[in-house]
Motif scaffolding. Structure first.
Motif, mmCIF file in Angstrom:
data_model
loop_
_atom_site.group_PDB
_atom_site.id
_atom_site.type_symbol
_atom_site.label_atom_id
_atom_site.label_comp_id
_atom_site.label_asym_id
_atom_site.label_seq_id
_atom_site.Cartn_x
_atom_site.Cartn_y
_atom_site.Cartn_z
ATOM 1 N N GLU A 78 -12.705 76.530 -41.258
ATOM 2 C CA GLU A 78 -11.921 77.152 -42.325
ATOM 3 C C GLU A 78 -10.752 76.288 -42.799
ATOM 4 O O GLU A 78 -10.374 76.343 -43.961
ATOM 5 C CB GLU A 78 -11.359 78.495 -41.845
ATOM 6 C CG GLU A 78 -12.320 79.648 -41.939
ATOM 7 C CD GLU A 78 -11.633 80.970 -41.689
ATOM 8 O OE1 GLU A 78 -12.201 81.993 -42.087
ATOM 9 O OE2 GLU A 78 -10.526 80.992 -41.113
ATOM 10 N N GLU A 129 -9.200 73.233 -44.077
ATOM 11 C CA GLU A 129 -9.705 72.041 -44.752
ATOM 12 C C GLU A 129 -8.926 70.772 -44.413
ATOM 13 O O GLU A 129 -9.352 69.665 -44.765
ATOM 14 C CB GLU A 129 -9.717 72.270 -46.264
ATOM 15 C CG GLU A 129 -10.703 73.362 -46.684
ATOM 16 C CD GLU A 129 -10.813 73.516 -48.187
ATOM 17 O OE1 GLU A 129 -10.076 72.808 -48.908
ATOM 18 O OE2 GLU A 129 -11.637 74.340 -48.628
ATOM 19 N N ASP A 130 -7.777 70.923 -43.735
ATOM 20 C CA ASP A 130 -7.015 69.749 -43.320
ATOM 21 C C ASP A 130 -7.457 69.224 -41.956
ATOM 22 O O ASP A 130 -6.956 68.189 -41.498
ATOM 23 C CB ASP A 130 -5.524 70.076 -43.257
ATOM 24 C CG ASP A 130 -4.935 70.380 -44.624
ATOM 25 O OD1 ASP A 130 -5.371 69.743 -45.603
ATOM 26 O OD2 ASP A 130 -4.051 71.251 -44.713
ATOM 27 N N ARG A 167 -14.831 65.233 -43.348
ATOM 28 C CA ARG A 167 -14.052 65.725 -42.208
ATOM 29 C C ARG A 167 -14.689 65.415 -40.861
ATOM 30 O O ARG A 167 -14.178 65.808 -39.819
ATOM 31 C CB ARG A 167 -13.833 67.239 -42.341
ATOM 32 C CG ARG A 167 -12.945 67.610 -43.516
ATOM 33 C CD ARG A 167 -12.268 68.937 -43.271
ATOM 34 N NE ARG A 167 -13.140 70.071 -43.518
ATOM 35 C CZ ARG A 167 -13.083 71.214 -42.849
ATOM 36 N NH1 ARG A 167 -12.236 71.367 -41.853
ATOM 37 N NH2 ARG A 167 -13.905 72.200 -43.150
#
Length: 382
Positions: A238, A240-241, A269
């Protein structure tokens, strides 16, 4: 000036026909061309950045926690000549005194040692990954429970001073006492990775919002992802960083899960790591990790109780295994170059072929067998 022509992995994160010009230690230019401009052999040649392994413990019969110049030279030389031209080796859960000795010795080696290939160690060894001691005893994995302790800012600062600023990632179990405060209070000085943890979804979510934007060897040493208890994995998906590590040695993660994870998180990611231990590149036998005996057979490394104890596979082979599992080659290369460089703050220095950067370049054939390794403009293998 040397010109290398072939299918170049460009800053658009894909392979394109072109050429890379090397002048001295640097990349002079990267140009695209029409595929018709390449010879048949060049069109079957892949040119990609040197890999970046931000989480592994050793290789070639040495462990980073040996804390000797000899170990650092052997590890850096093996990694570099096997395609990983930038490394951030990991410590283990050990006493504060021992970790201080290791950080100081390895930082000193980085400053003074020269590899047999003539490359300064500091051009390869670019950081330290602190895996432990701020972890959960229940999810310790191959770590030594005797040295687990609660997060301690003072200890972190002492270790960073000993390491001369080389600590680039700190593993932490966010559910442990003081962990969340440590993440919030030290976020300006350290990067934190959720690791060896029993954290539930809410706790992991809070930690990531507080600044822990990385997850150590996803799926391993953490609760499973289920439809009612998404845990660390769900929280990371969840946020996104947050980037996540994956060990693609063919032992840790099933191929279906590897492919599904790339789809869930997106190629941008994903961070491939080897998590390799000292037996990598060696024969089968008994070795050690964090002071504990490890039995190695093939690429499987186990404690005597059957716990997986890192891998016996280098990052280049992990990347090729990911491709063989069905991960598109462009995504696998990104996860072993640009993404790990970004994860530890080295994105301006390595991981992408760009003019002006150090000429850390790999040349591979059509099956991604490694043909040549170039480090700082110098051929070190091939």
């Amino acid at each position: 000036m040397r010109i290398i022509r072939g299918m170049v992995y460009t800053d658009r994160m894909c392979f394109e026909p072109g050429e890379v010009a090397i002048e001295g230690e640097r990349i002079a230019r990267v140009d695209r061309c029409e595929v018709s401009g390449l010879t048949e052999q060049e069109a079957k040649t892949y040119i990609l950045p040197g890999l970046v392994d931000i989480h592994f413990h050793g290789c070639a019969g040495y462990d980073f926690c040996d804390g000797t110049a000899e170990a650092v030279r052997a590890i850096a030389s093996y990694e570099m000549t096997h395609g990983t031209t930038t490394i951030c080796p990991a410590t283990m859960t050990l006493s504060e005194e021992r970790l201080l000795e290791i950080c100081a010795a390895d930082a000193a080696a980085a400053e003074t040692e020269i590899l047999p290939e003539g490359i300064p160690v500091k051009e390869v060894l670019r950081g330290i990954y602190l895996e432990g001691p701020f972890i959960s005893e229940e999810k310790k994995g191959a770590q030594n429970a005797a040295y687990i302790r609660t997060p301690d800012r003072q200890m972190l600062e002492k270790l960073q001073e000993a390491a001369k600023g080389m600590i680039r990632m700190v593993a932490i179990a966010p559910e442990t006492e003081g962990a969340m405060d440590c993440i919030r209070d030290c976020g300006e000085e350290f990067r934190f990775s959720v690791a060896h943890t029993c954290a539930d979804y809410e706790t992991a979510k809070t930690a990531m919002e507080a600044g822990a934007h990385h997850v150590t060897h996803l799926y391993n040493a953490m609760p499973p992802f289920t439809h009612r208890k998404p845990g660390v994995i769900g929280a990371a998906a969840e946020n996104e960083d947050t980037r996540v590590e994956l060990i693609c040695d063919g032992i840790h993660i099933h191929p279906c899960v590897v492919k599904s994870t790339f789809k869930l998180f997106g190629a941008e990611r994903m961070v491939l790591v080897s998590d390799s231990m000292m037996a990598t590149g060696m024969e089968d036998g008994e070795y050690a990790l964090g002071g504990q005996p490890v039995i190695v057979k093939g690429n499987r490394a186990l404690l005597k109780d059957g716990t997986i104890a890192g891998s016996a596979t280098n990052l280049y082979d992990c990347m090729r295994t990911a491709m063989q599992m069905g991960v598109p080659k462009e995504q696998a290369v990104r996860a072993a170059t640009r993404n790990p460089a970004e994860a530890v703050g080295l994105e301006e220095e390595c991981g992408v072929l760009l003019p002006g950067r150090a000429a850390d370049i790999l040349i591979a054939d059509g099956e991604f067998a490694l043909l040549e390794v170039i480090k700082s403009g110098r051929t070190v293998k091939g």
